[in-house]
Design a protein around this motif. Structure first.
Motif, PDB file in Angstrom:
ATOM      1  N   HIS A   1     -20.832  15.403   2.367  1.00 32.90           N
ATOM      2  CA  HIS A   1     -20.284  15.065   3.678  1.00 32.90           C
ATOM      3  C   HIS A   1     -20.950  15.900   4.766  1.00 32.90           C
ATOM      4  CE1 HIS A   1     -16.236  13.513   1.858  1.00 32.90           C
ATOM      5  NE2 HIS A   1     -17.257  12.701   1.662  1.00 32.90           N
ATOM      6  N   ALA A   2     -21.504  17.054   4.401  1.00 30.50           N
ATOM      7  CA  ALA A   2     -22.092  17.959   5.388  1.00 30.50           C
ATOM      8  C   ALA A   2     -23.524  17.572   5.746  1.00 30.50           C
ATOM      9  CB  ALA A   2     -22.084  19.397   4.854  1.00 30.50           C
ATOM     10  N   PHE A   3     -24.082  16.617   5.028  1.00 30.26           N
ATOM     11  CA  PHE A   3     -25.515  16.295   5.181  1.00 30.26           C
ATOM     12  C   PHE A   3     -25.869  15.885   6.602  1.00 30.26           C
ATOM     13  CE2 PHE A   3     -29.141  13.284   4.659  1.00 30.26           C
ATOM     14  CZ  PHE A   3     -30.074  14.222   4.250  1.00 30.26           C
ATOM     15  N   SER A   4     -25.001  15.109   7.238  1.00 32.08           N
ATOM     16  CA  SER A   4     -25.309  14.610   8.574  1.00 32.08           C
ATOM     17  C   SER A   4     -24.820  15.535   9.678  1.00 32.08           C
ATOM     18  CB  SER A   4     -24.692  13.216   8.760  1.00 32.08           C
ATOM     19  OG  SER A   4     -25.207  12.326   7.789  1.00 32.08           O
ATOM     20  N   GLY A   5     -24.478  16.769   9.320  1.00 33.77           N
ATOM     21  CA  GLY A   5     -24.053  17.730  10.327  1.00 33.77           C
ATOM     22  C   GLY A   5     -22.560  17.725  10.539  1.00 33.77           C
ATOM     23  N   PRO A   6     -22.075  18.651  11.369  1.00 36.01           N
ATOM     24  CA  PRO A   6     -20.627  18.789  11.577  1.00 36.01           C
ATOM     25  C   PRO A   6     -20.018  17.574  12.270  1.00 36.01           C
ATOM     26  CG  PRO A   6     -21.838  20.703  12.398  1.00 36.01           C
ATOM     27  CD  PRO A   6     -22.838  19.648  12.106  1.00 36.01           C
ATOM     28  N   THR A   7     -18.853  17.183  11.829  1.00 35.21           N
ATOM     29  CA  THR A   7     -18.047  16.152  12.492  1.00 35.21           C
ATOM     30  C   THR A   7     -16.613  16.656  12.501  1.00 35.21           C
ATOM     31  OG1 THR A   7     -17.477  14.973  10.475  1.00 35.21           O
ATOM     32  CG2 THR A   7     -19.512  14.313  11.557  1.00 35.21           C
ATOM     33  N   GLU A   8     -15.731  15.884  13.102  1.00 32.19           N
ATOM     34  CA  GLU A   8     -14.341  16.313  13.125  1.00 32.19           C
ATOM     35  C   GLU A   8     -13.769  16.385  11.718  1.00 32.19           C
ATOM     36  OE1 GLU A   8     -10.223  15.059  15.396  1.00 32.19           O
ATOM     37  OE2 GLU A   8     -12.173  14.420  16.167  1.00 32.19           O
ATOM     38  N   ARG A   9     -14.147  15.415  10.879  1.00 31.70           N
ATOM     39  CA  ARG A   9     -13.604  15.390   9.521  1.00 31.70           C
ATOM     40  C   ARG A   9     -14.056  16.591   8.709  1.00 31.70           C
ATOM     41  NH1 ARG A   9     -14.824  11.180   4.580  1.00 31.70           N
ATOM     42  NH2 ARG A   9     -16.963  11.543   5.179  1.00 31.70           N
TER      43      ARG A   9
END
Length: 189
Positions: free
Chosen positions: A50-58
DNA sequence: CTTAGGATCGCCT
DNA sequence: GGCGATCCTAAGC
């Protein structure tokens, strides 16, 4: 300063190292839980993470400090529990996939409506249902209540294999399990 | 033993 | 609008 070593494990280590060391560790949530028998590692430079595309809210807590929980909803239905590792901001974690239930079996049976103890925690979604893990624990430090961790006994044999339920990086053997355990979500080959 | 589909939510393209 | 770091049930071989 935040605690990053718990139950003898340094959570600033790489995800695959932590994932292997977590096998055999006892984890309780509000006094309900058991020994970890299956984990998966997810790192920042990992297409399946989930971290591959960078930080998100989730996934924000995955980029927070180590030794904290990252809880997310899977398929809109289930909760899944991760322990954050590496340094704060890195974005790595270990998915807790299965437990051997040892404490609070009756509570788990009520929550899960399951009859066999090998069915209570044999999968990331099942385990969260049995322990009562929800979004409320996202970002919480695993060094404090309701979490409680106890070290693994020495000399456990750990087996590895490909991770489950992903469509990328299928060849990376970052699934870890306790050899011979019948409490894993699926047998190791 | 293997495969398929539905449930159901929030992210990302 | 598509598609999951899942689970459960049912059907096919």
């Amino acid at each position: 300063m935040a605690i990053s070593t718990i139950a003898g494990i340094d959570f600033t280590a790489p995800a695959e190292t932590v994932a292997r060391q977590l096998i055999g560790v006892t984890v309780l949530v509000d006094g309900v839980g058991g020994r970890i028998v299956e984990t998966e590692a997810y790192d920042r430079e990992d297409p399946a993470s989930h971290a591959f595309s960078g930080p998100t809210e989730r996934n924000a807590s995955m980029f927070g400090p180590p030794a904290h929980a990252y809880v997310y909803r899977s398929y809109g239905i289930h909760w899944c529990l991760n322990f954050v590792c590496r340094e704060a901001g890195h974005g790595a974690g270990v998915l807790i996939r299965a437990l051997e239930p040892t404490v609070g079996l009756d509570t788990m049976r009520v929550r899960r409506d399951a009859d066999g103890e090998w069915l209570l925690c044999s999968g990331p979604g099942k385990l969260c249902q049995a322990l009562g893990v929800t979004r409320a624990l996202n970002g919480q430090p695993i060094s404090l209540p309701p979490f409680e961790l106890a070290p693994a006994p020495p000399g456990l044999e750990v087996v590895t294999g490909p991770r489950i339920g992903i469509s990328k990086a299928m060849d990376v053997p970052w699934r870890f399990g306790l050899a011979g355990s019948r409490f894993v979500s699926r047998p190791f080959r």
